[in-house]
Design an enzyme around this catalytic site. Structure first.
Site, PDB file in Angstrom:
ATOM      1  N   LYS A 109     -10.191 -72.869  84.196  1.00  0.00           N
ATOM      2  CA  LYS A 109     -10.166 -71.687  85.071  1.00  0.00           C
ATOM      3  C   LYS A 109      -8.919 -70.896  84.754  1.00  0.00           C
ATOM      4  O   LYS A 109      -7.910 -71.455  84.324  1.00  0.00           O
ATOM      5  CB  LYS A 109     -10.126 -72.121  86.541  1.00  0.00           C
ATOM      6  CG  LYS A 109     -10.653 -71.064  87.484  1.00  0.00           C
ATOM      7  CD  LYS A 109     -12.159 -71.073  87.479  1.00  0.00           C
ATOM      8  CE  LYS A 109     -12.756 -70.188  88.545  1.00  0.00           C
ATOM      9  NZ  LYS A 109     -14.164 -70.560  88.797  1.00  0.00           N
TER      10      LYS A 109
HETATM   11  N1  GLU Z   1     -16.740 -68.294  87.947  1.00  0.00           N
HETATM   12  C1  GLU Z   1     -18.032 -68.903  87.985  1.00  0.00           C
HETATM   13  C2  GLU Z   1     -17.953 -70.283  88.610  1.00  0.00           C
HETATM   14  O1  GLU Z   1     -17.045 -70.583  89.346  1.00  0.00           O
HETATM   15  C3  GLU Z   1     -18.738 -68.879  86.648  1.00  0.00           C
HETATM   16  C4  GLU Z   1     -18.079 -69.611  85.531  1.00  0.00           C
HETATM   17  C5  GLU Z   1     -18.727 -69.394  84.179  1.00  0.00           C
HETATM   18  O2  GLU Z   1     -19.749 -68.752  84.103  1.00  0.00           O
HETATM   19  O3  GLU Z   1     -18.154 -69.897  83.210  1.00  0.00           O
HETATM   20  O4  GLU Z   1     -18.841 -71.086  88.465  1.00  0.00           O
END
Ligand code: GLU
Length: 420
Positions: A109
């Site tokens: 993240k």
């Molecule tokens: N931000 C989204 C999540 O928390 C998507 C992450 C992604 O598509 O890599 O799942």
């Protein structure tokens, strides 16, 4: 992060649940130790020229929690409350999420501590490009693949893809997902997370023997951004009665059901629900405490805490947000017999369609929306089924069951990789 002193931090919440799952599985200590610590933590300083000519320096993060199952995957969040603890937790949840669905990815993240609402589009573009340059050797089609998260969207993804491609001297769309359709994005990606929330909700209803065609199923949706608004819209299309919606500006209620398409359009046009007249205005605290069949917290972490857990009266909670329930509230909700579809399962639709986007970028052939959804549904159904089986087998809440499914997979991967 939405945190107060009496709540565990998001990463502490992750650890608390991981420890419970490890205990149920009698997990070897080395697996627990490996999953308790991110593989790599990048903290970068981002000098940005502001519109008035001054230079401001912001802090950005990219936490790679795990690459055991594949390149790390996870979004980038822009908010003034972003801190390292939150990004670490969100990265760890991505590892679990990808493992629960069985995607060939680890978890990561990113985040920048900024208030994007207070910045111009030009300033946002410059900070996004600065962040990309700072992490140019971290991001990569086969190493680390970012995506949107809170306050980032296809616009930021396009800037990152462009800046990265410039640096590398080649067009590399697969380095990031959630891009605009015109630049190698996937059909169905925008609504994917809300779509997954709806699918999980319908599966939970089925497991509990509730048939929305035979009886009225009432829902309250907390959060009306990309996740909550799509979840509400798609759940309403399934015949569920959405009696309450809310965002950071306030909440709205109608016991006869709100006009969700109207609310959806209103929020899209006005960037929030502020001033929406389609229901009786009330508070988000009241929304969370409604006696409904389904409550979908789809906003921030730690919305349900020790403080308000006792007030929750929903039969089912479907977590559109990451970490909306603080770990200390688990016992209270479990005691009430609330069936919780945890974040790492309920909101996995986003990363699942991201995976399909990445595949399309790699082989250069693009699916129709129908094809994307057709491939997504069984992946989410299988994940739900696996978690439900673990829930029955180990007699644990669905959340711990999801951790168990993920940890079992990760342990096998770690073992197969061999010696350290
Ligand atoms: N931000 C989204 C999540 O928390 C998507 C992450 C992604 O598509 O890599 O799942």
């Amino acid at each position: 992060m939405a945190n107060t002193s009496q709540n565990l931090s998001p990463f502490a919440s992750f650890m608390a649940r991981l420890n419970v799952a490890a205990e149920v599985l009698n997990l070897e200590q080395r697996f627990l130790d490996i999953l308790s610590m991110p593989e790599k933590t990048h903290i970068v300083s981002l000098p940005v020229k502001m519109d008035d000519g001054s230079v401001k320096v912001y802090e950005g993060y990219r936490v790679i929690h795990s690459t055991v199952m594949g390149p790390s995957k996870g979004g980038i969040r822009y908010a003034d409350y972003v801190d390292l603890d939150e990004v670490k937790a969100l990265a760890a949840w991505m590892t679990l999420k990808c493992a629960v669905v069985g995607l060939p990815y680890g978890g990561a993240k990113g985040g920048i501590t900024i208030n994007p609402k207070g910045m111009s589009v030009g300033e946002l573009e410059r900070i996004t490009r600065a962040y990309t340059r700072a992490l140019k050797d971290v991001f990569g089609v086969d190493t680390d693949i970012p995506a949107p998260d809170m306050n980032t969207s296809k616009r930021e993804m396009a800037w990152i893809a462009n800046e990265y491609s410039r640096i590398k001297g080649a067009i590399i769309p697969g380095v990031i997902t959630g891009k605009p359709l015109e630049l190698g994005g996937s059909k169905g990606r925008t609504q994917a997370t809300g779509f997954g929330v709806m699918v999980s909700c319908m599966l939970a209803l089925k497991k509990l023997g509730i048939d929305p065609k035979q009886e009225t199923v009432t829902c309250a949706v907390h959060g009306f951004g990309n996740v909550g608004s799509w979840a509400a819209k798609l759940m309403a299309e399934q015949g569920l009665k959405i009696v309450a919606i809310g965002d950071h500006t306030g909440a709205y209620y109608d016991e006869n059901g709100l006009d969700i398409p109207a609310a959806f359009e209103y929020a899209a046009a006005n960037k929030s629900l502020a001033g929406f007249t389609g229901g009786k205005a009330f508070t988000n605290e009241e929304l969370l405490a409604l006696e409904v069949d389904v409550l979908s917290p789809s906003a921030l972490e730690n919305c349900i805490t020790l403080k308000n857990a006792k007030d929750i009266k929903a039969r089912i909670i479907v977590e559109g947000a990451n970490g909306p329930v603080a770990a200390e509230a688990d016992a209270i909700l479990n005691e009430k017999g609330i069936f919780i579809v945890p974040d790492v399962l309920a909101n996995a639709g986003g990363v699942t369609v991201s995976y399909l986007e990445w595949c399309q970028n790699r082989f250069g052939y693009y699916y129709s929306e129908e094809e994307v959804l057709k491939m997504t549904v069984p992946m989410l159904e299988n994940a739900f089924e696996r978690v439900y089986e673990a829930h029955k087998k180990h007699n644990t809440p669905m959340r711990i069951a999801a951790y168990i499914v993920a940890v079992e997979r990760l342990s096998i991967g770690i073992t197969m990789q061999g010696e350290y």
